[in-house]
Design a protein around this motif. Structure first.
Motif, PDB file in Angstrom:
ATOM      1  N   MET A   1      53.037  39.416  28.822  1.00  0.00           N
ATOM      2  CA  MET A   1      51.748  40.108  28.724  1.00  0.00           C
ATOM      3  C   MET A   1      51.883  41.480  29.348  1.00  0.00           C
ATOM      4  N   SER A   2      51.301  42.480  28.697  1.00  0.00           N
ATOM      5  CA  SER A   2      51.321  43.845  29.220  1.00  0.00           C
ATOM      6  C   SER A   2      50.681  43.889  30.596  1.00  0.00           C
ATOM      7  N   SER A   3      51.179  44.809  31.425  1.00  0.00           N
ATOM      8  CA  SER A   3      50.670  44.887  32.790  1.00  0.00           C
ATOM      9  C   SER A   3      49.211  45.265  32.835  1.00  0.00           C
ATOM     10  N   ARG A   4      48.671  45.848  31.764  1.00  0.00           N
ATOM     11  CA  ARG A   4      47.286  46.279  31.766  1.00  0.00           C
ATOM     12  C   ARG A   4      46.443  45.467  30.789  1.00  0.00           C
ATOM     13  N   LYS A   5      46.963  44.383  30.309  1.00  0.00           N
ATOM     14  CA  LYS A   5      46.298  43.656  29.239  1.00  0.00           C
ATOM     15  C   LYS A   5      45.146  42.818  29.767  1.00  0.00           C
ATOM     16  N   PHE A   6      44.080  42.800  28.992  1.00  0.00           N
ATOM     17  CA  PHE A   6      42.927  41.940  29.290  1.00  0.00           C
ATOM     18  C   PHE A   6      42.560  41.273  27.986  1.00  0.00           C
ATOM     19  N   THR A   7      42.820  39.974  27.865  1.00  0.00           N
ATOM     20  CA  THR A   7      42.654  39.323  26.583  1.00  0.00           C
ATOM     21  C   THR A   7      41.327  38.619  26.426  1.00  0.00           C
ATOM     22  N   PRO A 217      31.166  54.835  47.432  1.00  0.00           N
ATOM     23  CA  PRO A 217      31.178  54.013  48.646  1.00  0.00           C
ATOM     24  C   PRO A 217      32.433  53.154  48.705  1.00  0.00           C
ATOM     25  N   PRO A 218      32.653  52.449  49.796  1.00  0.00           N
ATOM     26  CA  PRO A 218      33.826  51.570  49.895  1.00  0.00           C
ATOM     27  C   PRO A 218      33.881  50.555  48.757  1.00  0.00           C
ATOM     28  N   ASN A 219      35.100  50.297  48.298  1.00  0.00           N
ATOM     29  CA  ASN A 219      35.362  49.317  47.241  1.00  0.00           C
ATOM     30  C   ASN A 219      36.178  48.162  47.798  1.00  0.00           C
ATOM     31  N   LEU A 220      35.783  46.932  47.469  1.00  0.00           N
ATOM     32  CA  LEU A 220      36.604  45.751  47.725  1.00  0.00           C
ATOM     33  C   LEU A 220      37.052  45.200  46.376  1.00  0.00           C
ATOM     34  N   LEU A 221      38.363  45.142  46.170  1.00  0.00           N
ATOM     35  CA  LEU A 221      38.930  44.629  44.926  1.00  0.00           C
ATOM     36  C   LEU A 221      39.646  43.322  45.238  1.00  0.00           C
ATOM     37  N   LEU A 222      39.094  42.224  44.727  1.00  0.00           N
ATOM     38  CA  LEU A 222      39.693  40.908  44.921  1.00  0.00           C
ATOM     39  C   LEU A 222      40.466  40.522  43.663  1.00  0.00           C
ATOM     40  N   VAL A 223      41.707  40.133  43.838  1.00  0.00           N
ATOM     41  CA  VAL A 223      42.608  39.808  42.738  1.00  0.00           C
ATOM     42  C   VAL A 223      43.121  38.390  42.940  1.00  0.00           C
ATOM     43  N   ALA A 224      43.153  37.611  41.859  1.00  0.00           N
ATOM     44  CA  ALA A 224      43.707  36.262  41.908  1.00  0.00           C
ATOM     45  C   ALA A 224      45.210  36.323  41.649  1.00  0.00           C
ATOM     46  N   ALA A 225      45.985  35.774  42.551  1.00  0.00           N
ATOM     47  CA  ALA A 225      47.441  35.853  42.437  1.00  0.00           C
ATOM     48  C   ALA A 225      47.943  35.218  41.145  1.00  0.00           C
ATOM     49  N   THR A 229      44.572  36.078  32.792  1.00  0.00           N
ATOM     50  CA  THR A 229      43.584  36.612  31.863  1.00  0.00           C
ATOM     51  C   THR A 229      43.402  38.108  32.058  1.00  0.00           C
ATOM     52  N   VAL A 230      43.146  38.513  33.294  1.00  0.00           N
ATOM     53  CA  VAL A 230      43.119  39.931  33.653  1.00  0.00           C
ATOM     54  C   VAL A 230      44.306  40.181  34.570  1.00  0.00           C
ATOM     55  N   ASP A 231      45.238  41.002  34.122  1.00  0.00           N
ATOM     56  CA  ASP A 231      46.454  41.212  34.897  1.00  0.00           C
ATOM     57  C   ASP A 231      46.110  41.803  36.265  1.00  0.00           C
ATOM     58  N   PRO A 232      46.668  41.253  37.336  1.00  0.00           N
ATOM     59  CA  PRO A 232      46.408  41.793  38.675  1.00  0.00           C
ATOM     60  C   PRO A 232      46.737  43.274  38.822  1.00  0.00           C
ATOM     61  N   TYR A 233      47.565  43.812  37.935  1.00  0.00           N
ATOM     62  CA  TYR A 233      47.899  45.233  38.008  1.00  0.00           C
ATOM     63  C   TYR A 233      46.656  46.101  37.863  1.00  0.00           C
ATOM     64  N   LEU A 257      44.799  31.210  43.518  1.00  0.00           N
ATOM     65  CA  LEU A 257      43.620  31.276  42.657  1.00  0.00           C
ATOM     66  C   LEU A 257      43.969  31.877  41.307  1.00  0.00           C
ATOM     67  N   ASN A 258      43.196  31.485  40.279  1.00  0.00           N
ATOM     68  CA  ASN A 258      43.353  32.081  38.961  1.00  0.00           C
ATOM     69  C   ASN A 258      42.060  32.806  38.572  1.00  0.00           C
ATOM     70  N   HIS A 259      41.968  33.203  37.327  1.00  0.00           N
ATOM     71  CA  HIS A 259      40.849  34.034  36.901  1.00  0.00           C
ATOM     72  C   HIS A 259      39.502  33.333  37.068  1.00  0.00           C
ATOM     73  N   ILE A 260      39.494  32.025  36.973  1.00  0.00           N
ATOM     74  CA  ILE A 260      38.246  31.265  37.059  1.00  0.00           C
ATOM     75  C   ILE A 260      37.997  30.769  38.474  1.00  0.00           C
ATOM     76  N   THR A 261      39.016  30.235  39.118  1.00  0.00           N
ATOM     77  CA  THR A 261      38.781  29.672  40.442  1.00  0.00           C
ATOM     78  C   THR A 261      38.458  30.745  41.484  1.00  0.00           C
ATOM     79  N   ILE A 262      38.813  32.010  41.225  1.00  0.00           N
ATOM     80  CA  ILE A 262      38.491  33.061  42.192  1.00  0.00           C
ATOM     81  C   ILE A 262      36.983  33.258  42.299  1.00  0.00           C
ATOM     82  N   ILE A 263      36.244  33.037  41.217  1.00  0.00           N
ATOM     83  CA  ILE A 263      34.787  33.149  41.304  1.00  0.00           C
ATOM     84  C   ILE A 263      34.172  31.787  41.613  1.00  0.00           C
ATOM     85  N   ALA A 264      34.798  30.703  41.139  1.00  0.00           N
ATOM     86  CA  ALA A 264      34.298  29.366  41.494  1.00  0.00           C
ATOM     87  C   ALA A 264      34.277  29.175  43.003  1.00  0.00           C
TER      88      ALA A 264
END
Length: 290
Positions: A1-7, A217-225, A229-233, A257-264
Motif C-alpha cells: 500500500m502506498s505510504s499516503r494511501k487511504f482506501t 492552535p496545538p494539534n494532537l495527532l493519534l496514529v494506530a500502529a 486503512t489510513v497509512d500512519p505516514y 491498535l488498528n484503524h477501528i480499535t483506536i476510536i473504540a
C-alpha cells in the motif's frame, strides 16, 4: 500500500465484532452503545446547525457543570457513511470526563464533496459555541476532535485559515484540535474516496498538510500502529507541516491498535484496548483555559 494511501474507513461494528460484543438481532455497534449509559448526563438530541437533513448534532453534558471545556466530535466513514448515533459512546466518554460534547452528522459524498463537510463542521462549531453557556460550557474554550475522515474534517477546519473565519468563529476560541487516524496527506486520485473530492481536484489544494496557518492552535495527532486503512505516514507528514509552520504539535503512535480499535478505545469499557481516551483527556487538560 502506498505510504499516503487511504482506501476506506470501516465501521466501528467490525471492531466490536472482533471483541465479541455481539448480541442476537443487534449490530455490534448498537451493542456497544446499548451498554453506554447516559445516567447523570444531560443529552440534547438533534440540535440543528444548518438546513440540510444531516445538519444536526447531539450534545452530551455533565449535569450542573459550569464553564466546562467544549468538544466537537466528527465521525469517520470515508466521507460517505457513518453517523452521530453510532458514536454515542464518544460523547458519553468525553462528558464523563467533564466536557460539554457535541457529536455531529455532516453531509455525505458523493452528493456532497469537499469542502461541504468541512463547512458543516465549522458551522456546527459555531452553533455549539453560540449555545455553549446554556449547556454549561465555556464558548472560548473549544476543542475539535475527529476520527478517520472526521479527523481530516477536524484538522482541515481548524488549521486552514479559511473555515473558522467564514463561519464567524474566533480563532482564539479554539484551544486545540485532535485528529485520530486521519488522512491528512494522501493522493485521493484513483482511490474509492475520490468521490468525496471535486472532479479533477488536486491534493495540493485540498489536503490539510498543504495549508497550515502559523497561528493554528496545538494539534494532537493519534496514529494506530497497526492501521492498514489510513497509512500512519499521514500523521508523520501532517506533523512535519505543523512543525514547519511553527504550530505546536504532538504525534503519538499507539501500539497494538488498528484503524477501528483506536476510536473504540474511547469507550470507557474498552479503555483496556489502548491509550486513546487518556491521551485525549491529557491534551485537553493541558491546553484548556485555566
Amino acid at each position: 500500500m502506498s505510504s499516503r494511501k487511504f482506501t476506506r474507513a470501516a465501521g466501528l461494528g467490525l471492531a466490536a465484532a472482533a471483541l465479541g460484543l455481539t448480541l442476537a438481532a443487534c449490530s455490534p455497534q448498537n451493542t456497544l452503545n446499548a451498554v453506554t449509559s447516559t445516567n447523570g448526563l444531560n443529552v440534547i438530541q438533534n440540535v440543528r446547525y444548518g438546513p440540510a437533513p444531516r445538519n444536526v448534532m447531539d450534545v452530551y453534558a455533565p449535569k450542573n457543570v459550569q464553564n466546562a471545556p467544549v468538544v466537537l466530535f466528527i465521525h469517520g466513514g470515508s466521507w460517505q457513511n457513518g453517523d452521530k448515533e453510532g458514536h454515542k459512546f464518544v460523547g458519553v466518554s468525553l462528558a464523563r470526563a467533564g466536557y460539554v460534547t457535541g457529536v455531529m452528522n455532516y453531509r455525505l459524498a458523493p452528493e456532497h464533496r469537499y469542502p461541504d463537510y468541512v463547512q458543516d463542521a465549522a458551522q456546527a462549531l459555531k452553533v455549539l459555541r453560540d449555545n455553549a453557556q446554556s449547556y454549561g460550557g465555556n464558548p472560548d474554550n473549544l476543542f475539535v476532535m475527529g476520527h478517520s475522515a472526521g479527523g481530516f474534517n477536524a484538522v482541515e477546519m481548524v488549521d486552514n485559515a479559511r473555515w473558522l473565519r467564514e463561519a464567524g468563529v474566533p480563532i482564539s476560541a479554539v484551544r486545540g484540535v485532535i485528529g485520530v487516524a486521519g488522512p491528512y496527506a494522501y493522493d485521493f486520485r484513483g482511490e474509492p474516496t475520490a468521490v468525496a473530492f471535486p472532479p479533477n481536484g488536486n491534493p495540493d489544494d485540498i489536503m490539510p498538510d498543504r495549508h497550515v496557518r502559523p497561528d493554528a492552535p496545538p494539534n494532537l495527532l493519534l496514529v494506530a500502529a497497526n492501521d492498514t486503512t489510513v497509512d500512519p505516514y499521514n500523521g508523520v507528514t501532517m506533523e512535519a507541516a505543523l512543525k514547519k509552520a511553527g504550530v505546536p504539535s504532538e504525534l503519538k503512535v499507539l501500539p497494538g491498535l488498528n484503524h477501528i480499535t483506536i476510536i473504540a478505545a474511547m469507550a470507557r469499557p474498552l479503555n483496556f484496548l489502548g491509550d486513546t481516551r487518556q491521551q485525549v483527556i491529557d491534551f485537553i487538560e493541558t491546553h484548556k483555559l485555566p
